[in-house]
Scaffold this motif. Structure first.
Motif, mmCIF file in Angstrom:
data_model
loop_
_atom_site.group_PDB
_atom_site.id
_atom_site.type_symbol
_atom_site.label_atom_id
_atom_site.label_comp_id
_atom_site.label_asym_id
_atom_site.label_seq_id
_atom_site.Cartn_x
_atom_site.Cartn_y
_atom_site.Cartn_z
ATOM 1 N N GLY A 31 0.701 -1.104 -0.034
ATOM 2 C CA GLY A 31 -0.050 0.067 0.192
ATOM 3 C C GLY A 31 0.826 1.319 0.042
ATOM 4 N N VAL A 32 2.054 1.184 -0.315
ATOM 5 C CA VAL A 32 2.872 2.322 -0.330
ATOM 6 C C VAL A 32 2.709 3.171 -1.899
ATOM 7 C CG1 VAL A 32 5.445 3.138 -0.457
ATOM 8 C CG2 VAL A 32 4.676 1.084 0.749
ATOM 9 N N PRO A 33 2.390 4.480 -1.634
ATOM 10 C CA PRO A 33 1.985 5.315 -2.841
ATOM 11 C C PRO A 33 3.548 5.319 -3.795
ATOM 12 C CG PRO A 33 2.138 6.807 -0.945
ATOM 13 C CD PRO A 33 2.180 5.493 -0.495
ATOM 14 N N VAL A 34 3.287 5.192 -5.135
ATOM 15 C CA VAL A 34 4.429 5.109 -5.996
ATOM 16 C C VAL A 34 3.960 5.952 -7.107
ATOM 17 C CG1 VAL A 34 5.825 3.861 -7.366
ATOM 18 C CG2 VAL A 34 5.257 2.924 -5.137
ATOM 19 N N VAL A 35 4.986 6.824 -7.552
ATOM 20 C CA VAL A 35 4.642 7.312 -8.932
ATOM 21 C C VAL A 35 5.991 7.053 -9.752
ATOM 22 C CG1 VAL A 35 4.858 9.548 -10.355
ATOM 23 C CG2 VAL A 35 3.432 9.359 -8.181
ATOM 24 N N ARG A 36 5.580 6.295 -11.046
ATOM 25 C CA ARG A 36 6.956 5.672 -11.704
ATOM 26 C C ARG A 36 6.667 6.784 -13.197
ATOM 27 N NH1 ARG A 36 7.630 -0.282 -13.986
ATOM 28 N NH2 ARG A 36 9.151 0.123 -15.859
ATOM 29 N N THR A 37 7.822 7.157 -13.421
ATOM 30 C CA THR A 37 7.874 8.126 -14.648
ATOM 31 C C THR A 37 9.298 8.088 -15.269
ATOM 32 O OG1 THR A 37 7.594 10.501 -15.453
ATOM 33 C CG2 THR A 37 8.812 10.231 -13.399
ATOM 34 N N ASP A 38 9.268 8.135 -16.534
ATOM 35 C CA ASP A 38 10.418 8.307 -17.474
ATOM 36 C C ASP A 38 10.678 9.936 -18.111
ATOM 37 O OD1 ASP A 38 12.714 7.880 -18.849
ATOM 38 O OD2 ASP A 38 11.673 6.638 -20.301
ATOM 39 N N PRO A 39 11.294 10.537 -17.128
ATOM 40 C CA PRO A 39 11.305 11.963 -17.339
ATOM 41 C C PRO A 39 11.953 12.463 -18.700
ATOM 42 C CG PRO A 39 12.843 11.466 -15.577
ATOM 43 C CD PRO A 39 12.014 10.328 -15.649
ATOM 44 N N GLY A 40 12.722 11.825 -19.463
ATOM 45 C CA GLY A 40 13.436 12.094 -20.559
ATOM 46 C C GLY A 40 12.589 12.159 -21.569
ATOM 47 N N ALA A 41 11.488 11.099 -21.471
ATOM 48 C CA ALA A 41 10.616 10.955 -22.527
ATOM 49 C C ALA A 41 9.067 11.360 -22.094
ATOM 50 C CB ALA A 41 10.146 9.317 -22.971
ATOM 51 N N ASP A 42 8.700 11.074 -20.920
ATOM 52 C CA ASP A 42 7.124 11.540 -20.434
ATOM 53 C C ASP A 42 6.911 12.938 -20.959
ATOM 54 O OD1 ASP A 42 7.055 9.138 -20.177
ATOM 55 O OD2 ASP A 42 7.052 8.965 -17.862
ATOM 56 N N GLN A 44 7.943 14.913 -22.878
ATOM 57 C CA GLN A 44 7.630 15.297 -24.352
ATOM 58 C C GLN A 44 6.293 14.573 -24.820
ATOM 59 O OE1 GLN A 44 8.895 17.497 -25.675
ATOM 60 N NE2 GLN A 44 10.793 17.953 -24.334
ATOM 61 N N GLN A 45 5.513 14.025 -23.693
ATOM 62 C CA GLN A 45 4.271 13.189 -24.140
ATOM 63 C C GLN A 45 3.408 13.715 -23.105
ATOM 64 O OE1 GLN A 45 5.505 8.980 -24.248
ATOM 65 N NE2 GLN A 45 7.235 9.603 -25.647
ATOM 66 N N GLY A 46 3.266 14.630 -22.655
ATOM 67 C CA GLY A 46 1.991 15.282 -21.812
ATOM 68 C C GLY A 46 2.426 15.633 -20.638
ATOM 69 N N ALA A 47 3.355 14.917 -19.853
ATOM 70 C CA ALA A 47 3.799 14.978 -18.394
ATOM 71 C C ALA A 47 4.150 16.484 -18.365
ATOM 72 C CB ALA A 47 4.847 14.177 -17.957
ATOM 73 N N ALA A 48 4.268 17.173 -17.033
ATOM 74 C CA ALA A 48 4.637 18.412 -16.827
ATOM 75 C C ALA A 48 5.391 18.555 -15.538
ATOM 76 C CB ALA A 48 3.578 19.429 -16.936
ATOM 77 N N ARG A 59 8.765 24.610 -3.436
ATOM 78 C CA ARG A 59 7.383 23.692 -3.898
ATOM 79 C C ARG A 59 7.253 23.323 -5.383
ATOM 80 N NH1 ARG A 59 5.392 28.145 -1.897
ATOM 81 N NH2 ARG A 59 4.095 28.701 -3.431
ATOM 82 N N GLY A 60 6.810 22.331 -5.490
ATOM 83 C CA GLY A 60 6.677 21.837 -6.781
ATOM 84 C C GLY A 60 5.691 20.611 -7.110
ATOM 85 N N THR A 61 5.364 20.521 -8.449
ATOM 86 C CA THR A 61 4.433 19.459 -8.857
ATOM 87 C C THR A 61 5.040 18.541 -9.953
ATOM 88 O OG1 THR A 61 3.066 20.824 -9.986
ATOM 89 C CG2 THR A 61 2.472 20.597 -7.839
ATOM 90 N N LEU A 62 4.706 17.472 -10.107
ATOM 91 C CA LEU A 62 5.032 16.543 -11.254
ATOM 92 C C LEU A 62 3.683 16.016 -11.658
ATOM 93 C CD1 LEU A 62 6.789 15.105 -13.369
ATOM 94 C CD2 LEU A 62 6.715 13.147 -11.616
ATOM 95 N N THR A 63 3.122 16.526 -12.860
ATOM 96 C CA THR A 63 2.015 15.950 -13.388
ATOM 97 C C THR A 63 2.151 15.067 -14.438
ATOM 98 O OG1 THR A 63 1.152 18.353 -12.881
ATOM 99 C CG2 THR A 63 -0.172 16.642 -14.513
ATOM 100 N N ALA A 65 0.015 11.242 -16.269
ATOM 101 C CA ALA A 65 -1.289 11.187 -17.280
ATOM 102 C C ALA A 65 -2.240 10.564 -16.213
ATOM 103 C CB ALA A 65 -0.911 10.092 -18.307
ATOM 104 N N THR A 66 -1.787 10.276 -15.064
ATOM 105 C CA THR A 66 -2.652 9.372 -14.174
ATOM 106 C C THR A 66 -2.777 10.373 -12.725
ATOM 107 O OG1 THR A 66 -1.088 8.154 -13.330
ATOM 108 C CG2 THR A 66 -2.390 7.462 -15.189
ATOM 109 N N ARG A 67 -1.834 11.262 -12.406
ATOM 110 C CA ARG A 67 -2.062 11.878 -11.235
ATOM 111 C C ARG A 67 -1.060 13.153 -10.908
ATOM 112 N NH1 ARG A 67 0.314 7.159 -7.883
ATOM 113 N NH2 ARG A 67 -0.446 5.975 -9.859
ATOM 114 N N VAL A 68 -1.301 13.951 -10.067
ATOM 115 C CA VAL A 68 -0.319 15.092 -9.821
ATOM 116 C C VAL A 68 0.231 14.781 -8.499
ATOM 117 C CG1 VAL A 68 -0.395 17.639 -9.335
ATOM 118 C CG2 VAL A 68 -1.942 16.788 -10.926
#
Length: 323
Positions: A31-42, A44-48, A59-63, A65-68
């Motif tokens: 039940g550990v919250p996890v965010v997996r991302t490939d910043p080099g590609a993501d 350029q494909q809608g992540a921010a 302060r900051g955010t990583l957005t 396709a599925t969460r902030v």
């Protein structure tokens, strides 16, 4: 854990990383919250990615396709094997080079400096620890047994070194650089025995590493997760066991106290949490250090061995410190 909400584990890796999948399944079961991302590609494909630096802090955010993701809620960062930074599709030349550089220095810098996050391993520590000459120096100062080694661009020095090795010498590449043969197929430079008369003037083209051949009884891959060490004996008919992995047999072995102490010193020298060490154990049962990959693979072991390492990594990422 902080307060009532568990902090998030941020995993930076490519989508084809099967090794990461093994650990992420365990974290999901816990039940550990996890965010997996490939910043080099993501990115350029809608992540921010956005980060602010103001009087009251960062302060900051990583957005995705599925969460902030609130970057202030990241407890651990697992820097696995993310892709290189890309430019937008269709962009070429100087514009593409500019975008790649800005992403490397901007995104890479943000993700390497998340407040309060625990890194396994920190990307800058990984980069430092990947250089083979630095590894050999650290191994000697940490107390490992290291076979006699020379790195040279001088053919005469190379021949003289190999001639002096009573038990023979081997050549090893300093980095596993992509290479293709004349037929266009990928080619691999394996560890190979070399005789002085085989060394040509081509050595002058780039640094070459030559090392005394170890009269080995077997190889060992030792995976370190903090103070938890997992050593696997590898029996192979080849000088370089990676060559025919279908012929390998694996057996868990104990780690000698002097080797364990040297591992701790080595990890401390680089500020590493994780390391995949390669040894050759000779006929006198001496563990000869070859290298330590700060981002090495381990999920190819049989399940009982893989599971132990995966659980240790999951513990480390979940707690953000050494269990």
């Amino acid at each position: 854990m902080t307060g009532d909400r568990p902090r998030t584990v941020l995993v930076l890796t490519n989508p084809y990383d099967a090794t990461a999948d093994v650990v992420l399944r365990i974290l999901a079961e816990r039940g550990v919250p996890v965010v997996r991302t490939d910043p080099g590609a993501d990115l350029q494909q809608g992540a921010a990615l956005t980060t602010r630096y103001e009087k009251d802090g960062q302060r900051g955010t990583l957005t995705t396709a599925t969460r902030v993701l609130d970057l202030g809620r990241v407890g651990s960062v697992w820097y696995r094997r993310p892709s290189t930074y890309e430019a937008p599709a269709g962009m070429e030349g100087q514009d593409a080079a500019f975008c790649r550089a800005q992403a490397h220095w901007g995104v890479g810098g943000i993700l390497a400096a998340l407040p309060g996050a625990h890194y396994v391993n920190h990307p800058w520590r990984v980069r430092e620890a990947e250089h083979k000459p630095v590894q050999l120096h650290a191994a000697l100062t940490s107390g490992f047994t290291v076979p006699a080694t020379v790195i040279t661009t001088d053919p005469d020095q190379a021949r003289a070194f190999c001639r002096a090795q009573v038990g023979g010498a081997v050549y090893k590449p300093l980095w596993n650089s992509p290479y293709r043969g004349e037929d266009g197929r990928a080619a691999q430079a394996w560890v190979s025995e070399v005789r002085p008369q085989e060394i040509t003037e081509a050595v002058a083209a780039c640094p070459h590493l030559f090392q005394a051949k170890v009269d080995k009884a077997y190889d060992v891959r030792l995976t370190a997760v903090g103070t938890r060490l997992f050593a696997v004996r590898i029996d192979s008919p080849d000088l370089d066991w990676r060559r025919r992995q279908n012929l390998l047999t694996y057996t868990q072995v104990a780690v000698p106290d002097d080797v364990a102490a040297a591992v701790a010193r080595y990890l401390g020298a680089f500020g590493l949490v994780f390391g995949a060490f390669d040894f050759a154990v000779d006929t006198a049962e001496c563990w000869n250090f070859f290298e330590c990959n700060p981002n090495g693979q381990w999920a190819w072991f049989p399940p009982p061995m893989t599971d132990l390492i995966a659980e240790a990594l999951a513990d480390r990422l979940q707690r953000g410190t050494n269990p």
